[in-house]
Design a protein around this motif. Structure first.
Motif, short mmCIF file in Angstrom:
data_model
loop_
_atom_site.label_atom_id
_atom_site.label_comp_id
_atom_site.label_asym_id
_atom_site.label_seq_id
_atom_site.Cartn_x
_atom_site.Cartn_y
_atom_site.Cartn_z
N LEU A 69 0.83 -1.21 0.00
CA LEU A 69 0.00 0.00 0.00
C LEU A 69 0.86 1.26 0.00
O LEU A 69 0.41 2.32 -0.45
CB LEU A 69 -0.94 -0.01 1.21
N ASN A 70 2.09 1.15 0.51
CA ASN A 70 2.98 2.31 0.56
C ASN A 70 3.88 2.45 -0.67
O ASN A 70 4.73 3.35 -0.71
CB ASN A 70 3.85 2.25 1.82
N LEU A 71 3.71 1.58 -1.66
CA LEU A 71 4.57 1.68 -2.86
C LEU A 71 4.29 3.01 -3.58
O LEU A 71 3.15 3.51 -3.55
CB LEU A 71 4.28 0.51 -3.82
N PRO A 72 5.30 3.57 -4.23
CA PRO A 72 5.09 4.85 -4.93
C PRO A 72 4.22 4.67 -6.18
O PRO A 72 4.05 3.56 -6.67
CB PRO A 72 6.51 5.25 -5.33
N ASP A 73 3.72 5.80 -6.71
CA ASP A 73 2.84 5.75 -7.88
C ASP A 73 3.46 5.04 -9.08
O ASP A 73 2.75 4.46 -9.89
CB ASP A 73 2.47 7.18 -8.31
N ARG A 74 4.78 5.11 -9.16
CA ARG A 74 5.48 4.45 -10.27
C ARG A 74 5.06 2.98 -10.37
O ARG A 74 4.95 2.41 -11.45
CB ARG A 74 6.98 4.57 -10.01
N TYR A 75 4.81 2.36 -9.21
CA TYR A 75 4.43 0.95 -9.20
C TYR A 75 3.16 0.71 -10.05
O TYR A 75 3.09 -0.24 -10.82
CB TYR A 75 4.19 0.44 -7.76
N TYR A 76 2.18 1.61 -9.91
CA TYR A 76 0.91 1.42 -10.62
C TYR A 76 1.07 1.67 -12.11
O TYR A 76 0.43 1.02 -12.93
CB TYR A 76 -0.19 2.30 -10.00
N ASP A 77 1.98 2.60 -12.46
CA ASP A 77 2.28 2.83 -13.88
C ASP A 77 2.90 1.58 -14.48
O ASP A 77 2.57 1.16 -15.58
CB ASP A 77 3.28 4.00 -14.05
N GLU A 78 3.83 0.98 -13.72
CA GLU A 78 4.52 -0.20 -14.25
C GLU A 78 3.56 -1.39 -14.34
O GLU A 78 3.62 -2.18 -15.28
CB GLU A 78 5.72 -0.55 -13.37
N LEU A 79 2.67 -1.49 -13.36
CA LEU A 79 1.68 -2.58 -13.40
C LEU A 79 0.85 -2.47 -14.67
O LEU A 79 0.65 -3.45 -15.40
CB LEU A 79 0.77 -2.50 -12.16
N LEU A 80 0.37 -1.26 -14.94
CA LEU A 80 -0.47 -1.06 -16.12
C LEU A 80 0.33 -1.32 -17.40
O LEU A 80 -0.18 -1.97 -18.33
CB LEU A 80 -1.06 0.35 -16.12
N ALA A 81 1.57 -0.84 -17.43
CA ALA A 81 2.39 -1.07 -18.64
C ALA A 81 2.58 -2.56 -18.85
O ALA A 81 2.48 -3.06 -19.98
CB ALA A 81 3.74 -0.37 -18.49
N SER A 82 2.77 -3.29 -17.77
CA SER A 82 3.01 -4.72 -17.94
C SER A 82 1.72 -5.43 -18.39
O SER A 82 1.76 -6.30 -19.26
CB SER A 82 3.64 -5.31 -16.67
N TYR A 83 0.57 -5.03 -17.86
CA TYR A 83 -0.69 -5.65 -18.33
C TYR A 83 -1.03 -5.23 -19.75
O TYR A 83 -1.61 -6.01 -20.51
CB TYR A 83 -1.84 -5.36 -17.37
N THR A 84 -0.65 -4.00 -20.12
CA THR A 84 -0.92 -3.56 -21.50
C THR A 84 -0.11 -4.44 -22.46
O THR A 84 -0.62 -4.89 -23.49
CB THR A 84 -0.57 -2.07 -21.66
N ALA A 85 1.14 -4.72 -22.09
CA ALA A 85 1.99 -5.58 -22.94
C ALA A 85 1.41 -7.00 -23.01
O ALA A 85 1.40 -7.62 -24.07
CB ALA A 85 3.41 -5.59 -22.41
N LYS A 86 0.92 -7.50 -21.89
CA LYS A 86 0.33 -8.85 -21.88
C LYS A 86 -0.90 -8.89 -22.79
O LYS A 86 -1.11 -9.82 -23.55
CB LYS A 86 -0.10 -9.24 -20.46
N ARG A 87 -1.73 -7.85 -22.65
CA ARG A 87 -2.93 -7.79 -23.48
C ARG A 87 -2.54 -7.78 -24.95
O ARG A 87 -3.07 -8.55 -25.75
CB ARG A 87 -3.75 -6.54 -23.15
N ASP A 88 -1.61 -6.93 -25.33
CA ASP A 88 -1.24 -6.82 -26.74
C ASP A 88 -0.67 -8.14 -27.26
O ASP A 88 -0.98 -8.56 -28.36
CB ASP A 88 -0.24 -5.67 -26.94
N LEU A 89 0.16 -8.77 -26.43
CA LEU A 89 0.76 -10.04 -26.84
C LEU A 89 -0.32 -11.09 -27.07
O LEU A 89 -0.37 -11.76 -28.11
CB LEU A 89 1.74 -10.50 -25.74
N PHE A 90 -1.23 -11.22 -26.10
CA PHE A 90 -2.24 -12.29 -26.21
C PHE A 90 -3.24 -11.99 -27.33
O PHE A 90 -3.62 -12.89 -28.08
CB PHE A 90 -2.94 -12.47 -24.86
N LEU A 91 -3.63 -10.73 -27.46
CA LEU A 91 -4.58 -10.40 -28.54
C LEU A 91 -3.95 -10.65 -29.91
O LEU A 91 -4.64 -11.04 -30.85
CB LEU A 91 -5.08 -8.95 -28.43
N GLY A 92 -2.64 -10.46 -29.99
CA GLY A 92 -1.94 -10.76 -31.24
C GLY A 92 -2.14 -12.22 -31.63
O GLY A 92 -2.41 -12.54 -32.79
N PHE A 93 -2.05 -13.12 -30.66
CA PHE A 93 -2.29 -14.54 -30.94
C PHE A 93 -3.77 -14.79 -31.25
O PHE A 93 -4.10 -15.57 -32.13
CB PHE A 93 -1.85 -15.40 -29.75
#
Ligand code: GLN
Length: 392
Positions: free
Chosen positions: A277-301
């Motif tokens: 809960l105390n992680l900085p905002d950067r954590y949430y940006d990175e989480l979203l970037a990583s899920y965006t990459a997962k989404r793009d990868l899987f949708l590509g398949f």
């Protein structure tokens, strides 16, 4: 031997959890039950080690350890844009699964009606039945999975006590627009209904879509019972940490329901989760970037399967239309998929009120290598499924 209650006969076991067991039995890649195959952040693992060694090992305060609530209130006040008093506005629960049950039992009397959007996350129907209420369904119409305002008005004409709103939405991947949420808010106000939200995917919303917290809409803070969880945000689905945020009058009731249902969420894990809960905002940006990459990868398949799907705006699920493969039974299709293709999905019929048998749900909360392995098995799926269908 006495018979069991009528209520347990009114809903079936979770098909999502059944598919995980089936995937394990066949050694298939499990894209059914939505949970990550990667670890939580290092900070959380370290904090869990510390809590294991130094405690606390006994009960926390039933509605949540004070330091956990303080950290959660700080984080959620900032993200939700509302003032949350950790002593008056929240109850910590065993996952959002318990949070939703607590919200329903706190809001509803037996026979009250509750609006549920279909397709829905399976638990909502069980929650409704267990709390004695009766669901009124409003369709999120495929393939876009948006509601028709006239349908919603008809549902609200039955004077529901509450509406359950999963946003971002499981299983459809829809993110409700502000205008859609305002329509719901207006109707809820007219009939004086609670809005019980499930916002566990709050941090997984793909650009350009944006998450609007229902409680932050003008005048909605007192009628919204916001349910959330740390499971998806910090990849700790097994820690079972969730919460209810609501007005003090609602929380007074919710605390009692929660206390008598479970007493409390695991004390050492509440202690450890403060590090998340105390992680900085950067954590949430990175989480979203990583899920965006997962989404793009899987949708590509998925694009190489030849099947139509509904592009997710949020959360980590994608609904795939199997109609063009010739299969008319999503359950049989998913059995074949597990056994012959080696990938597990959830048959969509377990999410729909109507007998819709032509959708299946995949999730993509997996490491890129897992998604690639699954994706390679899915290439050309439409043709292979059609040929398999001819054989059976
Ligand atoms: N939310 C996850 C899903 O829809 C599963 C959650 C659970 O099984 N408790 O797959």
């Amino acid at each position: 031997m006495p018979s069991t209650s009528q209520r347990v006969g009114r809903f079936s076991e979770s098909v999502i959890r059944h598919m995980t067991r089936l995937a394990n039995a066949h050694g298939a890649i499990n894209l059914s039950q939505g949970f990550p195959d990667f670890d939580p952040p290092e900070e959380l693992k370290r904090a869990a080690e510390q809590a294991g060694r130094h405690g606390p090992h006994q009960y926390a305060v039933t509605w949540g350890a004070p330091n956990f609530r303080a950290a959660l209130a700080r984080k959620q006040s900032r993200w939700m844009g509302i003032d949350i008093d950790p002593d008056a506005n929240m109850v910590v629960t065993c996952g959002s699964t318990e949070a939703m049950m607590v919200a329903m039992m706190t809001a509803c009397n037996p026979e009250d009606r509750v609006v549920v959007f279909s397709p829905f996350y399976e638990n909502y129907v069980a929650d409704t039945i267990l709390s004695g209420a009766e669901p009124i369904y409003v369709s999120l119409n495929p393939p876009e999975f948006r509601f028709d305002e006239a349908d919603l008005k008809r549902a609200f004409a039955q004077k529901p006590k509450a509406v359950i709103l999963c946003n971002p939405s499981n299983p459809s991947g829809r993110v409700f627009t502000r205008a859609e949420l305002e329509t719901i808010a207006g109707l809820a106000e007219e009939v004086d209904a609670f809005v019980i939200t499930d916002e566990v995917y709050e941090h997984i919303v793909y650009a350009p879509h944006r998450h609007t917290y229902f409680a932050a809409l003008p005048g909605m803070d007192r009628r919204t019972i916001s349910c959330g969880s740390l499971s998806k945000t910090y990849s700790i689905t097994g820690w079972r940490l969730g919460y209810v945020i609501a007005a003090p009058e609602v929380i007074a009731g919710a605390r009692k329901v929660h206390d008598f249902l479970t007493v409390g969420a695991a004390a050492p894990l509440q202690e450890a989760a403060v590090a998340g809960l105390n992680l900085p905002d950067r954590y949430y940006d990175e989480l979203l970037a990583s899920y965006t990459a997962k989404r793009d990868l899987f949708l590509g398949f998925l694009r190489q399967t030849g099947l139509r799907f509904c592009e997710p705006e949020g959360a980590y699920y994608v609904m795939v239309d199997i109609a063009e493969s010739g299969w008319t039974d999503d359950r049989a299709f998913c059995d074949w998929l597990v056994e012959d293709v080696g990938v597990a999905a959830v048959p969509g019929s377990s999410f729909f009120r109507d007998p819709v048998r032509s959708w299946i749900r995949f999730h993509f909360a997996k490491r890129p290598e897992t998604l690639e392995a699954a994706g390679l098995r899915l290439v050309g799926l439409r043709g292979r499924a059609a040929r398999a269908k001819e054989r059976v």
